[in-house]
Design a protein around this motif. Structure first.
Motif, mmCIF file in Angstrom:
data_model
loop_
_atom_site.group_PDB
_atom_site.id
_atom_site.type_symbol
_atom_site.label_atom_id
_atom_site.label_comp_id
_atom_site.label_asym_id
_atom_site.label_seq_id
_atom_site.Cartn_x
_atom_site.Cartn_y
_atom_site.Cartn_z
ATOM 1 N N CYS A 252 0.735 -0.869 0.203
ATOM 2 C CA CYS A 252 0.059 -0.208 -0.260
ATOM 3 C C CYS A 252 0.441 1.154 -0.278
ATOM 4 N N VAL B 280 -0.894 6.705 0.328
ATOM 5 C CA VAL B 280 -2.023 5.621 1.488
ATOM 6 C C VAL B 280 -2.359 5.857 3.070
ATOM 7 N N GLU B 281 -1.286 4.998 2.824
ATOM 8 C CA GLU B 281 -1.012 4.108 4.186
ATOM 9 C C GLU B 281 -1.624 5.953 5.468
ATOM 10 N N HIS C 205 -6.413 4.922 4.816
ATOM 11 C CA HIS C 205 -6.848 4.450 4.008
ATOM 12 C C HIS C 205 -6.190 3.002 3.274
ATOM 13 N N CYS C 206 -5.260 2.548 3.578
ATOM 14 C CA CYS C 206 -4.712 1.397 2.853
ATOM 15 C C CYS C 206 -6.386 0.361 3.372
ATOM 16 N N ALA D 194 -2.737 8.607 5.119
ATOM 17 C CA ALA D 194 -3.858 8.958 5.335
ATOM 18 C C ALA D 194 -4.833 7.902 5.698
ATOM 19 N N ASN E 87 -15.323 0.761 5.774
ATOM 20 C CA ASN E 87 -14.767 1.268 4.834
ATOM 21 C C ASN E 87 -14.072 0.695 3.754
ATOM 22 N N ALA E 88 -13.852 -0.513 3.389
ATOM 23 C CA ALA E 88 -12.617 -1.296 2.023
ATOM 24 C C ALA E 88 -13.327 -1.802 1.301
ATOM 25 N N TRP F 41 -4.402 -3.314 -1.087
ATOM 26 C CA TRP F 41 -3.980 -2.168 -2.274
ATOM 27 C C TRP F 41 -4.080 -2.602 -3.336
#
Ligand SMILES: *[C@@H]1O[C@H](CO)[C@@H](O)[C@H](O)[C@H]1NC(C)=O
Ligand SMILES: CC(=O)N[C@H]1CO[C@H](CO)[C@@H](O)[C@@H]1O
Length: 204
Positions: free
Chosen positions: A63, A67-68, A72-73, A70, A196-197, A202
């Motif tokens: 990932c 992104v990590e 969001h991974c 933030a 949330n995924a 990723w």
């Protein structure tokens, strides 16, 4: 290879036996379901190859740091398929194929292997023959192509096995003979994502 959490097979079975599985789930992971040395082991991808490690597996995923940061991974801990020949990743396009040694492999997102050998999916490799077959308690991931039927688990090291298709010409690691391999049945179990995924990883 990174070991990750072990999820008892019994909990998968309980979830899976609640109702007959008549169609292919949105995403699924794979567990060896037949008796034998690899029973209840998860099929896990690492550096484009597939293994049956001990416990829940050895999934290798990536990932991006941005992104990590933030937060969001996706989980990235399990090897999950979104259909019989594609990994479930945010980047997408990671196809599963059979290489010239009959090893089961996964391409990078651009359809090329992440390995430095430059093995591309198109050169003497096949993405045909993988399919999901529904079952009464769980589905099965199958391979049938060119007279080759099913999968082999071949000893790798430290009790870990590598996944090949069931050809007498399979070339297991370190010059081992193909008769050191055992055939296995890959059960396919619906995989639930955190709310949330959007994919299980990723990128693998
Ligand atoms: C979902 O939430 C968890 C916990 O807050 C976080 O660690 C993870 O990175 C999030 N995943 C995505 C894809 O946003
Ligand atoms: C997996 C696969 O299709 N392997 C083939 C690669 O090419 C050689 C030589 O033509 C074949 O013998 C293999 O079956």
């Amino acid at each position: 290879m990174r070991p990750s959490t072990f999820i008892p097979f019994a909990s998968l079975m309980t979830a899976a036996s609640a109702q007959p599985i008549e169609s292919q789930p949105t995403r699924f992971d794979l567990v060896a379901v037949n008796e034998g040395p690899v029973q209840y082991r998860a099929v896990s991808q690492s550096a484009s190859f597939f293994y049956l490690g001990k416990g829940k597996g050895f999934t290798d995923s990536f990932c991006p740091p941005k992104v990590e940061k933030a937060g969001h991974c996706p989980p990235g801990k399990d090897t999950v398929l979104k259909n019989a020949h594609t990994l479930d990743s945010v980047v997408g396009g990671q196809v599963i194929y059979v290489d010239s040694n009959y090893a089961v492999r996964a391409s990078g997102p651009d359809g090329r292997s992440r390995e430095t050998d430059g093995d591309s999916v198109k050169s003497n490799n096949s993405i045909d023959g993988f399919k999901y077959v529904p079952g009464s308690q769980y589905g099965t991931w199958k391979y049938q192509n060119d007279g080759v039927d099913g999968f082999l688990a071949c000893p790798y090291n430290n009790g870990i096995y590598q996944v090949f298709v069931n050809s007498p010409d399979a070339k297991p690691p370190r010059g081992q003979k193909v008769d050191s391999c055992v055939s296995f049945t890959a059960g396919a179990f619906e995989y639930d994502l955190p709310a949330n995924a959007s994919a299980a990883a990723w990128q693998y």
